[in-house]
Design a protein around this motif. Structure first.
Motif, PDB file in Angstrom:
ATOM      1  N   MET A   1       0.684  -1.310  -0.176  1.00 10.50           N
ATOM      2  CA  MET A   1      -0.114   0.017   0.024  1.00 10.50           C
ATOM      3  C   MET A   1       0.919   1.394  -0.104  1.00 10.50           C
ATOM      4  O   MET A   1       1.699   1.452   0.801  1.00 10.50           O
ATOM      5  N   LYS A  80      -3.741   6.189   2.366  1.00  8.41           N
ATOM      6  CA  LYS A  80      -3.682   5.902   0.774  1.00  8.41           C
ATOM      7  C   LYS A  80      -4.457   6.966   0.115  1.00  8.41           C
ATOM      8  O   LYS A  80      -5.582   7.360   0.286  1.00  8.41           O
ATOM      9  N   GLU A 146      -5.989  -0.162  11.184  1.00  9.86           N
ATOM     10  CA  GLU A 146      -5.721  -0.279   9.536  1.00  9.86           C
ATOM     11  C   GLU A 146      -5.902  -1.392   8.828  1.00  9.86           C
ATOM     12  O   GLU A 146      -6.371  -1.260   7.792  1.00  9.86           O
ATOM     13  N   ASP A 147      -5.981  -2.568   9.343  1.00 12.83           N
ATOM     14  CA  ASP A 147      -6.454  -3.739   8.601  1.00 12.83           C
ATOM     15  C   ASP A 147      -7.903  -3.544   8.385  1.00 12.83           C
ATOM     16  O   ASP A 147      -8.621  -4.261   7.368  1.00 12.83           O
ATOM     17  N   TRP A 148      -8.831  -2.631   9.215  1.00  9.00           N
ATOM     18  CA  TRP A 148     -10.228  -2.692   8.850  1.00  9.00           C
ATOM     19  C   TRP A 148     -10.502  -1.462   7.953  1.00  9.00           C
ATOM     20  O   TRP A 148     -11.491  -1.376   7.407  1.00  9.00           O
ATOM     21  N   TYR A 150      -7.834  -0.459   5.251  1.00  9.86           N
ATOM     22  CA  TYR A 150      -7.427  -0.995   3.994  1.00  9.86           C
ATOM     23  C   TYR A 150      -7.477  -2.574   3.748  1.00  9.86           C
ATOM     24  O   TYR A 150      -7.139  -3.194   4.745  1.00  9.86           O
ATOM     25  N   GLU A 151      -7.843  -2.669   2.525  1.00  8.22           N
ATOM     26  CA  GLU A 151      -7.555  -4.260   2.065  1.00  8.22           C
ATOM     27  C   GLU A 151      -6.298  -4.365   1.851  1.00  8.22           C
ATOM     28  O   GLU A 151      -5.511  -3.852   1.369  1.00  8.22           O
ATOM     29  N   ARG A 152      -5.586  -5.384   2.436  1.00  8.13           N
ATOM     30  CA  ARG A 152      -4.271  -5.885   2.301  1.00  8.13           C
ATOM     31  C   ARG A 152      -4.066  -6.810   1.228  1.00  8.13           C
ATOM     32  O   ARG A 152      -4.612  -7.874   1.095  1.00  8.13           O
TER      33      ARG A 152
END
Length: 152
Positions: A1, A80, A146-148, A150-152
């Protein structure tokens, strides 16, 4: 990202109207991360540097006078595509043309009192951040959500 940083400022009208929390809340609810923030009264020289691209325009002196008229809240915001995301949240410069749902569309009535400033390009963001913040004032950290965001 790929993460970008951008500069955001709550202008004197936004501070005087008690809108700091509203602006910060909208940035954070979107998922952006504030990595630096301070309240200051901008000295004239700093204001002239910040608005240097407008130096030859007839409204330059009024712009400098206004931005130095009261305290502002300066921020570095990270995320992002942060520059375009923030510009979309802020809305068009003229609040009359700004979409409902944007900061300016919801909270401002006049182009000269449009609550907030946001960098319009990567070059502007870098330049404006360097005017208001030293590198050691910018905090690098991870948020637990952050994991919720942005899709990683």
């Amino acid at each position: 990202m790929e993460v970008e940083r951008t500069f955001v400022m709550v202008k004197p009208d936004g501070v005087q109207r008690g809108l700091i929390g509203e602006v910060v809340s909208r940035l954070e609810r979107k998922g952006l991360k504030i990595v630096a923030m301070k309240m200051l009264r901008i000295p004239k020289e700093m204001a002239e540097t910040h608005y240097a691209e407008h130096r030859e325009k007839p409204f330059f002196n009024a712009l400098v006078s206004y931005i130095t008229s009261g305290p502002v809240v300066a921020m570095v915001v990270e995320g992002k595509s942060a520059i375009s995301v923030v510009r979309n949240l802020v809305g068009k410069t003229n609040p009359v043309e700004a979409e409902p749902g944007t900061i300016r569309g919801d909270l401002a009535m006049d182009i000269g009192r449009n609550v907030v400033h946001a960098s319009d390009s990567p070059e502007s963001a870098k330049r404006e951040i360097s005017i208001f913040f030293s590198d050691d004032e910018i905090v690098d950290y991870a948020k637990v959500d952050e994991d919720w965001v942005y899709e990683r």
